[in-house]
Design an enzyme around this catalytic site. Sequence first.
Site, PDB file in Angstrom:
ATOM      1  N   HIS A 294      68.802  37.080  29.319  1.00 35.90           N
ATOM      2  CA  HIS A 294      67.630  35.988  29.629  1.00 35.90           C
ATOM      3  C   HIS A 294      67.691  35.402  30.865  1.00 35.90           C
ATOM      4  O   HIS A 294      66.422  35.462  31.445  1.00 35.90           O
ATOM      5  CB  HIS A 294      68.040  34.802  28.430  1.00 35.90           C
ATOM      6  CG  HIS A 294      66.858  33.616  28.410  1.00 35.90           C
ATOM      7  ND1 HIS A 294      66.161  33.347  27.444  1.00 35.90           N
ATOM      8  CD2 HIS A 294      67.233  32.461  29.304  1.00 35.90           C
ATOM      9  CE1 HIS A 294      65.470  32.271  27.986  1.00 35.90           C
ATOM     10  NE2 HIS A 294      65.916  31.583  28.927  1.00 35.90           N
ATOM     11  N   GLU A 295      68.640  35.068  31.642  1.00 39.36           N
ATOM     12  CA  GLU A 295      68.744  34.336  32.746  1.00 39.36           C
ATOM     13  C   GLU A 295      68.269  35.526  33.722  1.00 39.36           C
ATOM     14  O   GLU A 295      67.729  35.160  34.830  1.00 39.36           O
ATOM     15  CB  GLU A 295      70.130  33.811  33.125  1.00 39.36           C
ATOM     16  CG  GLU A 295      70.509  32.700  32.129  1.00 39.36           C
ATOM     17  CD  GLU A 295      69.327  31.349  32.267  1.00 39.36           C
ATOM     18  OE1 GLU A 295      68.629  31.134  33.045  1.00 39.36           O
ATOM     19  OE2 GLU A 295      69.304  30.915  30.674  1.00 39.36           O
ATOM     20  N   HIS A 298      64.756  35.186  34.301  1.00 40.38           N
ATOM     21  CA  HIS A 298      64.099  34.158  35.077  1.00 40.38           C
ATOM     22  C   HIS A 298      64.390  34.483  36.714  1.00 40.38           C
ATOM     23  O   HIS A 298      63.602  34.365  37.414  1.00 40.38           O
ATOM     24  CB  HIS A 298      64.970  32.797  34.797  1.00 40.38           C
ATOM     25  CG  HIS A 298      64.726  32.142  33.700  1.00 40.38           C
ATOM     26  ND1 HIS A 298      63.501  31.474  33.549  1.00 40.38           N
ATOM     27  CD2 HIS A 298      65.235  31.767  32.536  1.00 40.38           C
ATOM     28  CE1 HIS A 298      63.152  30.861  32.326  1.00 40.38           C
ATOM     29  NE2 HIS A 298      64.459  31.076  31.682  1.00 40.38           N
ATOM     30  N   GLU A 324      59.528  30.977  31.326  1.00 42.39           N
ATOM     31  CA  GLU A 324      60.193  31.368  30.210  1.00 42.39           C
ATOM     32  C   GLU A 324      59.726  32.753  29.803  1.00 42.39           C
ATOM     33  O   GLU A 324      60.506  33.419  28.979  1.00 42.39           O
ATOM     34  CB  GLU A 324      60.093  30.162  29.246  1.00 42.39           C
ATOM     35  CG  GLU A 324      61.124  30.281  27.754  1.00 42.39           C
ATOM     36  CD  GLU A 324      62.463  30.112  28.331  1.00 42.39           C
ATOM     37  OE1 GLU A 324      62.806  29.641  29.232  1.00 42.39           O
ATOM     38  OE2 GLU A 324      63.142  30.157  27.165  1.00 42.39           O
TER      39      GLU A 324
HETATM   40 MG    MG Z   1      65.145  29.792  29.945  1.00 41.91          MG
END
Ligand code: MG
Length: 524
Positions: A294-295, A298, A324
């Site tokens: 997830h990171e 980003h 997001e």
């Molecule tokens: Mg996030």
Amino acid sequence: MSCVASRCTELTIKVYLPCIDEEAGDIMAFENDTVRELLEKYRRIWAIRHASSVLGWDMEVNMPKEGIMERSVAEGELSVMSHEFLLDPSFVTLVDKAKSIDALSEEERGVVRVLSRDIKISSSFPPEFIRELSETTSRATAAWKEAKEKNDYNKFAPWLDRIMDLGKKAADYLGYDAYPYDALLDMFEEGLTTADVEKMFGTIESELKPLLDKILSEDKVPKEHPLEKLRYNTEAMQKVNLEILKMFGFPLGQRSRIDVSAHPFTTEFGVKDVRITTRYEGFDFKRSILSTVHEYGHALYELQQNEEFMFTPIAGGVSLGIHESQSRFWENIVGRSMEFAELIYPILKKHVPEIGKYSAEDIYWYFNTVRPDLIRTEADVVTYNFHILVRFKIEKIMINEGIKASELPALWDDEMEKMLGIRPKTYSEGILQDIHWAHGTIGYFPTYSIGTLLSAQLAAHMERDVGSIGERVAAREFGVIQSWLREKIHRYGSIYPPKELLKRSIGEELNPKYFVDYVKKKYL
Ligand code: MG
């Protein structure tokens, strides 16, 4: 991220300014003299934000506990400085002058739009209001902590009443067309309105809810998995995460780092220094792996910026929702695919031999369980949106209609039961679970759902252009995925507001039906 309170104060601070090294950062993409002058002046603000990001990262990753008091003061002073530079009359005049120039490039117009918006938001609130908000939210946060620990809602309710009032006041200061809540939504997602969010959740309620009920009534999708209980060694899982990041081509050591923090996050000091964190809890290893992935999503958004935007306000992701969508894309579309489970299976077995008892397909289902949970941060991909829907319904009433804090727990519990079929038995696992409202942050939650829904939409568009994402993952051709994201989203930085960015890159606005289709195809 910033809540209203951290945006500004009105103190005056004198600051020593070092000379700018011209060679270190000539601003290339910008030719208009007024914009170039603006960007020269902006570099002071950029430097303060840069420093403040470093302090924030250090606070989460390295700082000893008792450093918090001095760190908060330092951060407060820096934010005062940057506020003062932003609202400096000569700077504001220059922004206004640039605004009136017709012959600006898209990038230059982007710079002017972002700065005008910053100035507008920062100058909307009178100092008395900022002070009241800051004092109220810090006392409310302490009250919330105690209330949550003791499961005593009455300790927090009076503060929540005050915070709702302040939210309405903030909306009045900011201004709005249709509803006061629009003003608060716009602070977190430029251009987002109550009507947009209503439309989005309308589809979730009418189309995703029946799908969720069907998934839960059938046996195909597991509600829990024995791997959740498997204990792991942190060092072993660190090696797994590093191998995954290496496979993605994450520029560790060159332009990024990965560290450990209680709540994983990504921070960008600049285009060439983007850092992520992940967590190791010793069990339920998907939390560690999927947080890392997830990171990574980003971080990739920041790493694939146009380097010519360095030191300018258009370097970096445009909004929370679009950001997001990038993290959810990697977490859900890549990380939760069967091909990814197959790809990491040998890595997992190598470092955690106990996993050899399970198959790659077991890993896949372990990553994709669906079960209603009372706690938002524990929620799976399908139920997550309903947690946000409940919060949106309540925030909308708080700000657009008005309600007493004492009436909120019943509303929360009823909505949870209606959406997920479960009812909190305590306030702590119900209305008191999130810190957001205590922080004065109203209007942030919907951006989480925007990201989740948009990730499925982007995936559908990507597949039209480059074929099956699963096949690319299986062949380790992550470059194809990364290039598409750079081309369509990342390279624009913050030139265009979110809605315009989507229109340009995929030719349509946010459409939750793509997510509904994704769930249908994946789980039924
Ligand atoms: Mg996030």
